[in-house]
Design an enzyme around this catalytic site. Structure first.
Site, PDB file in Angstrom:
ATOM      1  N   GLN A 104       0.853  -1.193   0.000  1.00  0.00           N
ATOM      2  CA  GLN A 104       0.000   0.000   0.000  1.00  0.00           C
ATOM      3  C   GLN A 104       0.887   1.241   0.000  1.00  0.00           C
ATOM      4  O   GLN A 104       1.721   1.430   0.887  1.00  0.00           O
ATOM      5  CB  GLN A 104      -0.932   0.053   1.218  1.00  0.00           C
ATOM      6  N   TYR A 184      -5.879  10.874   3.564  1.00  0.00           N
ATOM      7  CA  TYR A 184      -4.483  11.146   3.199  1.00  0.00           C
ATOM      8  C   TYR A 184      -4.444  11.900   1.846  1.00  0.00           C
ATOM      9  O   TYR A 184      -5.490  12.241   1.296  1.00  0.00           O
ATOM     10  CB  TYR A 184      -3.680   9.834   3.186  1.00  0.00           C
ATOM     11  N   ARG A 232      -7.501   2.367  -2.852  1.00  0.00           N
ATOM     12  CA  ARG A 232      -8.403   2.289  -1.697  1.00  0.00           C
ATOM     13  C   ARG A 232      -9.133   3.620  -1.572  1.00  0.00           C
ATOM     14  O   ARG A 232      -8.520   4.677  -1.675  1.00  0.00           O
ATOM     15  CB  ARG A 232      -7.598   1.996  -0.427  1.00  0.00           C
ATOM     16  N   GLY A 334      -9.520  -6.166   9.220  1.00  0.00           N
ATOM     17  CA  GLY A 334      -8.479  -5.423   9.927  1.00  0.00           C
ATOM     18  C   GLY A 334      -8.354  -5.865  11.371  1.00  0.00           C
ATOM     19  O   GLY A 334      -7.616  -6.798  11.696  1.00  0.00           O
ATOM     20  N   ARG A 335      -9.112  -5.193  12.256  1.00  0.00           N
ATOM     21  CA  ARG A 335      -8.922  -5.423  13.692  1.00  0.00           C
ATOM     22  C   ARG A 335      -9.128  -6.872  14.108  1.00  0.00           C
ATOM     23  O   ARG A 335      -8.373  -7.399  14.937  1.00  0.00           O
ATOM     24  CB  ARG A 335      -9.833  -4.485  14.482  1.00  0.00           C
TER      25      ARG A 335
HETATM   26  C1  LIG Z   1      -3.889  -0.140  13.859  1.00  0.00           C
HETATM   27  C2  LIG Z   1      -4.544   0.202  12.569  1.00  0.00           C
HETATM   28  C3  LIG Z   1      -3.778   0.726  11.545  1.00  0.00           C
HETATM   29  C4  LIG Z   1      -4.358   1.056  10.304  1.00  0.00           C
HETATM   30  N1  LIG Z   1      -3.563   1.498   9.284  1.00  0.00           N
HETATM   31  C5  LIG Z   1      -4.073   1.640   8.030  1.00  0.00           C
HETATM   32  C6  LIG Z   1      -3.220   1.893   6.924  1.00  0.00           C
HETATM   33  O1  LIG Z   1      -1.986   1.954   7.022  1.00  0.00           O
HETATM   34  N2  LIG Z   1      -3.803   2.026   5.704  1.00  0.00           N
HETATM   35  C7  LIG Z   1      -5.173   1.933   5.540  1.00  0.00           C
HETATM   36  O2  LIG Z   1      -5.661   2.061   4.413  1.00  0.00           O
HETATM   37  N3  LIG Z   1      -5.986   1.666   6.574  1.00  0.00           N
HETATM   38  C8  LIG Z   1      -5.468   1.493   7.805  1.00  0.00           C
HETATM   39  N4  LIG Z   1      -6.281   1.138   8.855  1.00  0.00           N
HETATM   40  C9  LIG Z   1      -7.716   0.892   8.600  1.00  0.00           C
HETATM   41  C10 LIG Z   1      -7.959  -0.601   8.358  1.00  0.00           C
HETATM   42  O3  LIG Z   1      -7.355  -1.044   7.161  1.00  0.00           O
HETATM   43  C11 LIG Z   1      -9.467  -0.893   8.251  1.00  0.00           C
HETATM   44  O4  LIG Z   1      -9.979  -0.149   7.186  1.00  0.00           O
HETATM   45  C12 LIG Z   1     -10.245  -0.528   9.509  1.00  0.00           C
HETATM   46  O5  LIG Z   1      -9.627  -1.046  10.666  1.00  0.00           O
HETATM   47  C13 LIG Z   1     -11.685  -1.036   9.429  1.00  0.00           C
HETATM   48  O6  LIG Z   1     -11.684  -2.439   9.191  1.00  0.00           O
HETATM   49  P1  LIG Z   1     -11.936  -3.480  10.381  1.00  0.00           P
HETATM   50  O7  LIG Z   1     -13.314  -3.153  10.952  1.00  0.00           O
HETATM   51  O8  LIG Z   1     -11.902  -4.832   9.726  1.00  0.00           O
HETATM   52  O9  LIG Z   1     -10.877  -3.263  11.399  1.00  0.00           O
HETATM   53  C14 LIG Z   1      -5.738   0.854  10.114  1.00  0.00           C
HETATM   54  C15 LIG Z   1      -6.515   0.334  11.159  1.00  0.00           C
HETATM   55  C16 LIG Z   1      -5.939   0.006  12.362  1.00  0.00           C
HETATM   56  C17 LIG Z   1      -6.793  -0.583  13.455  1.00  0.00           C
END
Ligand SMILES: Cc1cc2nc3c(=O)[nH]c(=O)nc-3n(C[C@H](O)[C@H](O)[C@H](O)COP(=O)(O)O)c2cc1C
Length: 387
Positions: A104, A184, A232, A334-335
Site C-alpha cells: 500500500q 491522506y 483504496r 483489519g482489527r
Molecule cells: C492499527 C490500525 C492501523 C491502520 N492502518 C491503516 C493503513 O496503514 N492504511 C489503511 O488504508 N488503513 C489502515 N487502517 C484501517 C484498516 O485497514 C481498516 O480499514 C479498519 O480497521 C476497518 O476495518 P476493520 O473493521 O476490519 O478493522 C488501520 C486500522 C488500524 C486498526
C-alpha cells in the site's frame, strides 16, 4: 452454523490467482526502523497472516519519497533501494506460505504527524486536518497547518508514487494499492474541503480527480499493464469517519468510472460497516433508493470491466464476512485479523475468534505492544488448533 464455503472459493485479481476471498486489511504498525527500513519482527508478523491462510495481504501504508510523504515515526518506506531490499524477506516469507502481498503506497499530506525529511506539511490547499493527531501512532495535539503544495512538489509526489510502485514490482510484491482513503493526500485532492485550488489540480468534483488520475497513469506506466494496481477509497477520514462524499450516488458512480478507466485492476472500499447504506441522509422516501445501497454496490454499477472489488469495515465474524461477499469479490479484515492472525484457519475449523481489544494497540500500535498484550492475556496470534 454459517455456511462459510463462499469464503474459501478461488478468485482471480488481474494476474493473481487467490486461493480464497479473505484479505488482510492494511494496518500501520509504526514498527519499522527509524530510517524506514523493515524491522525483522515485521517478517514474522506478515508471514503469520499468510500462514493463517489469508490469501492476500495488503501492507501497512508505505511512504513513497524522501520529501513530504512520510506520516509517522517508524513508518516503513518504499522510496529507496535500501528500503526495497529490506522488504524482500517479507515478500519471500509470505510467498513461502502461499500468500500474495500487495504494497500500500501512501502520502500523508495534511495528516502528517512526523516526517524526518521535512518540517513543513503540505496539502492541496492550505488546511488543517480536524481533530487531534493519533496518539497510538505517537502524535499528540492538533494536526499541523499544512501549506499549499506547489506545482513542482505535486510532480515530485506523483513521481514518488511511480518510483515506489516500480520498487515494489522489482522487490517481488504482487501488486500495489494506492491509498486514496482515510483523508491522506490522494483523498485530500478529491475532497472539496482540502482542495480549493483553481488551477489544473482543483475545481469541481471531476477536476479534483486530476491528481489521483495522474498518479494512476504514471504508476501504470512505471509497472506495466500486467501488474495488479488498485486504489483504496473511503468517504470518511481517520478523524472524521462519518464524512460523506457530496453528490450522492451519481457523483460516486462518476468518480469510480473515471478512476477505473485510468487503469485500475481493483477498488478497495472501506468504511465503518461493509453492509451500511452509502448515503442514508440523501435517501428519499423510496426504499429502493440507490442511496441506501452500499458503496460497493454503487461502484459495481459503475464497473463496465470485471475489475475486482474489495470491501472492508466491521467484519469480525464469519457471518459478516459471508454477507460482505454479497457486495464485493473479496473481504478485507483489519482489527479482527490483528486479534486472530489465523482468522481464515479458525473459521474453517469452526474454532473461536479472539475479540479485538484496543489495548493491543496501547499505548502505541506497535508489534512489541501487541506481543506484550498476547503474553499478558494468554492469547496466541496463531492458535494452531489449541483454541
Ligand atoms: C492499527 C490500525 C492501523 C491502520 N492502518 C491503516 C493503513 O496503514 N492504511 C489503511 O488504508 N488503513 C489502515 N487502517 C484501517 C484498516 O485497514 C481498516 O480499514 C479498519 O480497521 C476497518 O476495518 P476493520 O473493521 O476490519 O478493522 C488501520 C486500522 C488500524 C486498526
Amino acid at each position: 452454523m454459517t455456511d462459510t464455503k463462499t469464503l474459501f472459493t478461488a478468485h482471480t485479481l488481474g494476474e493473481l490467482e487467490l486461493r480464497n476471498r479473505l484479505v488482510l486489511a492494511p494496518m500501520t504498525r509504526t514498527s519499522a526502523q527509524e530510517d524506514g527500513l523493515v524491522h525483522f519482527d515485521m517478517v514474522d508478523y506478515y508471514r503469520d497472516f499468510a500462514r493463517g491462510d489469508f490469501s492476500l495481504l495488503v501492507t501497512e501504508g508505505l511512504y513513497t519519497d524522501e520529501a513530504f510523504s512520510q506520516g509517522y515515526a517508524n513508518q516503513p518506506g518504499l522510496a529507496t533501494q535500501a528500503q526495497q531490499d529490506s522488504w524482500r524477506p517479507v515478500v519471500e516469507a509470505v510467498h513461502q506460505q502461499g500468500g500474495r502481498l500487495i504494497a500500500q503506497l501512501m502520502h500523508a499530506g495534511a495528516q502528517t504527524q512526523h516526517n524526518r525529511f521535512k518540517d513543513e506539511v503540505v496539502a492541496p490547499s492550505e488546511s488543517r486536518a480536524s481533530g487531534e493527531m493519533l496518539s497510538f501512532y505517537g502524535g499528540s495535539g492538533p494536526f499541523p497547518l499544512a501549506r499549499e503544495i506547489s506545482e513542482s512538489e505535486i510532480h515530485e509526489a506523483i513521481a514518488g508514487f511511480a518510483t515506489s510502485a516500480r520498487l515494489a514490482r522489482e522487490a517481488g510484491f504482487d501488486g500495489v494499492e494506492l491509498h486514496g482513503a482515510n483523508g491522506y493526500l490522494i483523498h485530500q485532492f478529491i475532497s472539496e474541503r482540502f482542495n480549493q485550488r483553481d488551477d489544473a489540480w482543483g475545481g469541481d468534483a471531476t477536476a479534483r480527480l486530476a491528481f489521483p488520475l495522474a498518479v494512476i497513469r504514471s504508476v501504470r506506466e512505471a509497472v506495466g499493464d500486467d501488474f495488479p494496481l488498485g486504489m483504496r477509497l473511503s468517504q470518511g477520514t481517520v478523524t472524521e469517519p462519518d464524512l460523506r462524499w457530496a453528490g450522492g450516488p451519481d457523483a460516486a458512480r462518476a468518480r469510480f468510472s473515471h478512476l477505473i478507466e485510468a487503469g485500475l485492476d481493483f477498488l478497495h472500499l472501506t468504511g465503518g460497516d461493509v453492509a451500511a447504506p452509502a448515503f442514508p441522509e440523501a435517501a428519499n422516501a423510496d426504499e429502493r433508493s440507490l442511496s441506501l445501497t452500499t458503496l460497493a454496490d454503487q461502484s459495481r454499477k459503475a464497473l463496465e470491466s470485471d475489475i475486482t472489488l474489495i470491501t472492508n469495515g466491521g467484519v469480525d465474524s464469519p457471518e459478516k464476512a459471508v454477507a460482505a461477499l454479497e457486495h464485493a469479490d473479496l473481504v478485507a479484515i483489519g482489527r479482527s485479523a490483528l486479534a486472530n492472525h489465523d482468522w481464515p484457519k479458525r473459521v474453517k475449523r469452526d474454532t473461536c475468534l479472539t475479540p479485538f481489544d484496543f489495548a493491543m494497540l496501547s499505548p502505541l500500535a506497535t508489534l512489541a505492544n501487541e506481543e506484550d498484550w498476547r503474553i499478558a492475556n494468554d492469547k496466541p496470534a496463531n492458535c494452531e488448533g489449541r483454541c
